[in-house]
Design a protein around this motif. Structure first.
Motif, short mmCIF file in Angstrom:
data_model
loop_
_atom_site.label_atom_id
_atom_site.label_comp_id
_atom_site.label_asym_id
_atom_site.label_seq_id
_atom_site.Cartn_x
_atom_site.Cartn_y
_atom_site.Cartn_z
N MET A 174 59.91 -13.23 13.97
CA MET A 174 58.91 -13.15 13.31
C MET A 174 58.85 -14.90 12.78
O MET A 174 59.02 -15.08 11.63
N PRO A 175 58.26 -15.75 13.72
CA PRO A 175 58.06 -16.83 13.73
C PRO A 175 57.24 -17.32 12.22
O PRO A 175 57.86 -18.38 11.51
N GLU A 176 56.37 -16.63 11.85
CA GLU A 176 55.47 -17.02 10.65
C GLU A 176 56.30 -16.97 9.49
O GLU A 176 55.85 -17.28 8.38
N HIS A 177 57.42 -15.97 9.35
CA HIS A 177 58.19 -15.91 8.22
C HIS A 177 59.52 -16.40 8.20
O HIS A 177 60.18 -16.73 7.11
N PHE A 178 60.25 -16.77 9.36
CA PHE A 178 61.38 -17.14 9.61
C PHE A 178 61.37 -18.64 10.18
O PHE A 178 61.65 -18.96 11.28
N ASN A 179 60.62 -19.50 9.07
CA ASN A 179 60.40 -21.07 9.60
C ASN A 179 60.51 -21.76 8.32
O ASN A 179 60.02 -22.97 8.23
#
Length: 179
Positions: free
Chosen positions: A8-13
């Motif tokens: 979930m790169p959009e939230h785990f960034n």
């Protein structure tokens, strides 16, 4: 072909953790190694769980719980994996670590590994087994730790050739931050 998975790169960034994927991709490209992002974690050569907000951690908790066996296996085998911040805290017990709350630490770490951490847990800044790294050091860990980056690239079958100017920038950053 090296396969790369980021949860979930959009939230785990938080703090630019997805920069790790960019660094890895740039260095694989420079080494002329074919690679691609994939959406099936089980088939990935490299996986990353970045740092996320408390809300995101709550939202994805059941999905993260389902990855506990995979994380334990990857840690045990020392497979190319990066856990950052809240993901490190979430999976700590799967790495055999006890998560204890302490007074908040907000500091630069400059030793075997370099980076900035802001945490209220007593976890070591880096827990490592082989190519598996769990860290409380935020942001593009791979960009700031070229020794591990080189090992990771070699472990993935690439012949790393880190540019001298990049290494010089890292040293300058360390100097400025008190290292």
């Amino acid at each position: 072909m090296i396969s790369i998975f980021s949860f979930m790169p959009e939230h785990f960034n938080n703090n630019g953790d997805q920069g790790n994927i960019e660094v890895l991709s740039i260095e694989l490209k420079a080494a002329k190694v074919e690679h691609a992002a994939i959406d099936k974690i089980e088939k990935a050569d490299f996986i990353m769980f970045g740092d996320a907000s408390r809300a995101a951690m709550r939202h994805y908790k059941s999905e993260l719980e389902g990855y506990r066996p995979l994380v334990r296996e990857r840690f045990s085998e020392g497979l190319a994996t990066l856990l950052v911040g809240s993901s490190y805290e979430f999976f700590a017990k799967d790495l055999g670590l006890e998560l204890r709350q302490v007074a908040r630490k907000s500091e630069f770490v400059n030793g075997d590994y370099f980076g900035y951490r802001n945490t209220e847990y007593d976890l070591e800044p880096v827990t490592r087994n082989g190519l598996f790294v769990a860290t409380s050091l935020y942001g593009p860990f791979l960009a700031k730790n070229p020794g591990y980056l080189s090992e990771l690239l070699m472990g993935l079958g690439a012949n790393p050739e880190l540019k001298p100017e990049r290494l010089m920038w890292i040293e300058k950053i360390r100097e400025v931050s008190g290292g």
